[in-house]
Design an enzyme around this catalytic site. Structure first.
Site, PDB file in Angstrom:
ATOM      1  N   TYR A 172     -44.076  18.928 -75.080  1.00 39.74           N
ATOM      2  CA  TYR A 172     -44.362  20.329 -74.801  1.00 39.74           C
ATOM      3  C   TYR A 172     -43.175  21.202 -75.232  1.00 39.74           C
ATOM      4  O   TYR A 172     -42.213  20.699 -75.800  1.00 39.74           O
ATOM      5  CB  TYR A 172     -44.761  20.499 -73.337  1.00 39.74           C
ATOM      6  CG  TYR A 172     -46.014  19.705 -73.008  1.00 39.74           C
ATOM      7  CD1 TYR A 172     -47.184  19.887 -73.759  1.00 39.74           C
ATOM      8  CD2 TYR A 172     -46.022  18.731 -72.016  1.00 39.74           C
ATOM      9  CE1 TYR A 172     -48.322  19.143 -73.507  1.00 39.74           C
ATOM     10  CE2 TYR A 172     -47.167  17.974 -71.756  1.00 39.74           C
ATOM     11  CZ  TYR A 172     -48.310  18.192 -72.514  1.00 39.74           C
ATOM     12  OH  TYR A 172     -49.439  17.447 -72.280  1.00 39.74           O
ATOM     13  N   ARG A 214     -37.815  17.104 -65.942  1.00 41.96           N
ATOM     14  CA  ARG A 214     -38.441  15.919 -66.548  1.00 41.96           C
ATOM     15  C   ARG A 214     -38.154  15.937 -68.034  1.00 41.96           C
ATOM     16  O   ARG A 214     -38.384  16.955 -68.717  1.00 41.96           O
ATOM     17  CB  ARG A 214     -39.943  15.891 -66.296  1.00 41.96           C
ATOM     18  CG  ARG A 214     -40.674  14.812 -67.105  1.00 41.96           C
ATOM     19  CD  ARG A 214     -42.084  14.532 -66.631  1.00 41.96           C
ATOM     20  NE  ARG A 214     -42.073  13.576 -65.509  1.00 41.96           N
ATOM     21  CZ  ARG A 214     -43.171  12.975 -65.051  1.00 41.96           C
ATOM     22  NH1 ARG A 214     -44.353  13.244 -65.589  1.00 41.96           N
ATOM     23  NH2 ARG A 214     -43.086  12.122 -64.046  1.00 41.96           N
ATOM     24  N   ARG A 244     -51.128   7.231 -62.042  1.00 42.13           N
ATOM     25  CA  ARG A 244     -52.455   6.615 -62.030  1.00 42.13           C
ATOM     26  C   ARG A 244     -52.679   5.713 -60.814  1.00 42.13           C
ATOM     27  O   ARG A 244     -53.793   5.636 -60.299  1.00 42.13           O
ATOM     28  CB  ARG A 244     -52.665   5.829 -63.327  1.00 42.13           C
ATOM     29  CG  ARG A 244     -53.043   6.720 -64.501  1.00 42.13           C
ATOM     30  CD  ARG A 244     -52.955   5.993 -65.810  1.00 42.13           C
ATOM     31  NE  ARG A 244     -51.572   5.831 -66.228  1.00 42.13           N
ATOM     32  CZ  ARG A 244     -51.210   5.315 -67.406  1.00 42.13           C
ATOM     33  NH1 ARG A 244     -52.132   4.915 -68.259  1.00 42.13           N
ATOM     34  NH2 ARG A 244     -49.935   5.205 -67.732  1.00 42.13           N
TER      35      ARG A 244
END
Length: 368
Positions: A181, A229, A323
């Site tokens: 990003y 992050r 997940r």
């Protein structure tokens, strides 16, 4: 006491344990507004015992959304909707965190189950921005290279979103500089071909991340932690490297960052990533050892013993699960049981915590 269930002090607050909900896009928002889906999703994870619950990547401007269905925090209506969720997370004993993001050239995409690539302008897509006019992949929309006023506007947008986040009740702010990003795009030579003060050398490529972090640290309350992050490796020759990640982490620590959340990849398609249990843990371990900064480990961490070992070996200070928490939102409660640790259960669930199994009553006879 197990390592996994030891409190973690970060600046002026303390996480009740070392388990964090990793930011996971849900693609369920309209106009950036959080709704009942987000309340149930994040609230349920807080009920499940995680010490830190971080929202999905929350865009600081409309064009910074990965998809039209992403959360946003560029206006007060969005802040009000998120405040309800932050309040509920805190009411369950967890710390509410939020990840602030700008997707850059990976913006204007459909939700994963709706297909791939860029959404055409005629279908409601938009032209993304990036450090350089290089699309993410063939067939993707070519982004507009940000000029200096555009870069300054991005910094201001992160600041405005951070102010709204704090007012909404979030106690941890994470800057998203990973997964290909916008901020990661500035870091990597593969996506940043600029020849000005924001491109070329390591100092220039890291400038925007450092400016965003410095700006946020200056406006955030002193007691609130600031996390970043990063993708510690692009897994691609000529890209961002683990050595550069260590060097950046040292600078982030000097700017007041409290923990580096160590992920990897996402910048380029078809990178060869050696997926496996805990495959990114060595990045967290190295940055922790060489930069002297607390780190978070993330990526295919699924078992209680595995998470405990990561912390016991000093590879990280926090484990982030994604997940596995979607599969089992009560994972922290189950991990505590497996490790013989104590953890608070919601009062309404105490019957389950105490192992009580109600005797099944026989069904009444049916008349025909």
């Amino acid at each position: 006491m197990t390592h996994l269930f030891q409190p973690l002090p970060l600046r002026g607050l303390t996480l009740p344990n070392r388990i964090a909900v990793s930011p996971m896009c849900q693609y369920q928002a309209t106009d950036g507004l959080a709704n009942d889906w987000h309340l149930v999703h994040l609230g349920g994870l807080a009920q499940g015992g995680a010490g830190l619950v971080i929202t999905e990547a929350t865009a600081v401007v409309p064009e910074g959304r990965i998809s039209p269905d992403d959360l946003g925090l560029w206006n007060e209506a969005q802040a009000k909707a998120l405040a309800r969720i932050a309040h509920f997370i805190a009411s369950q004993g967890a710390v509410p965190g939020i990840q602030l993001a700008h997707a850059g050239r990976k913006a204007s995409n459909p939700a994963p189950w709706k297909g791939g690539g860029s959404i055409p302008l005629a279908a409601g897509g938009w032209t993304p921005v990036a450090p350089s006019a290089l699309p993410f992949d063939e067939g993707w929309t070519v982004p507009t290279a940000l000029d200096e006023p555009g870069i300054l506007a991005v910094i201001e947008a992160f600041m405005d979103a951070a102010r709204r986040a704090v007012a909404a009740g979030f106690r941890v702010i994470e800057v998203h500089a990973a997964h290909g990003y916008l901020l990661h795009q500035f870091l990597s030579p593969l996506s940043n071909h600029r020849a000005d003060a924001y491109g070329g050398s390591f100092e220039n490529r890291t400038r925007l991340v450092r400016e965003v972090v410095g700006a946020l640290r200056n406006i955030l309350p002193e007691d609130l932690p600031l996390l970043v992050r990063i993708s510690a490796s692009d897994w691609m020759e000529g890209g961002w490297t683990p050595d550069e990640s260590v060097a950046l982490a040292k600078e982030l620590g000097a700017l007041g960052v409290d923990l580096v959340d160590c992920s990897s990849g996402g910048l380029v398609p078809r990178a060869q990533i050696p997926l496996g249990p805990g495959y990114q843990v060595p990045f967290a371990a190295r940055i922790r050892a060489e930069a002297g900064l607390p780190t978070g480990a993330v990526g295919l961490i699924t078992g209680a013993e595995q998470a405990e070992q990561i912390l016991a070996q000093g590879s990280a200070d926090l484990v982030l699960l994604g997940r596995e928490l979607l599969r089992d939102p009560r994972w922290p409660l189950h991990a505590a049981q497996a490790l013989g640790a104590e953890i608070s259960w919601p009062a309404s669930y105490l019957r389950a915590a105490q192992g009580q199994v109600p005797t099944r009553q026989p069904l009444p006879p049916t008349s025909r």
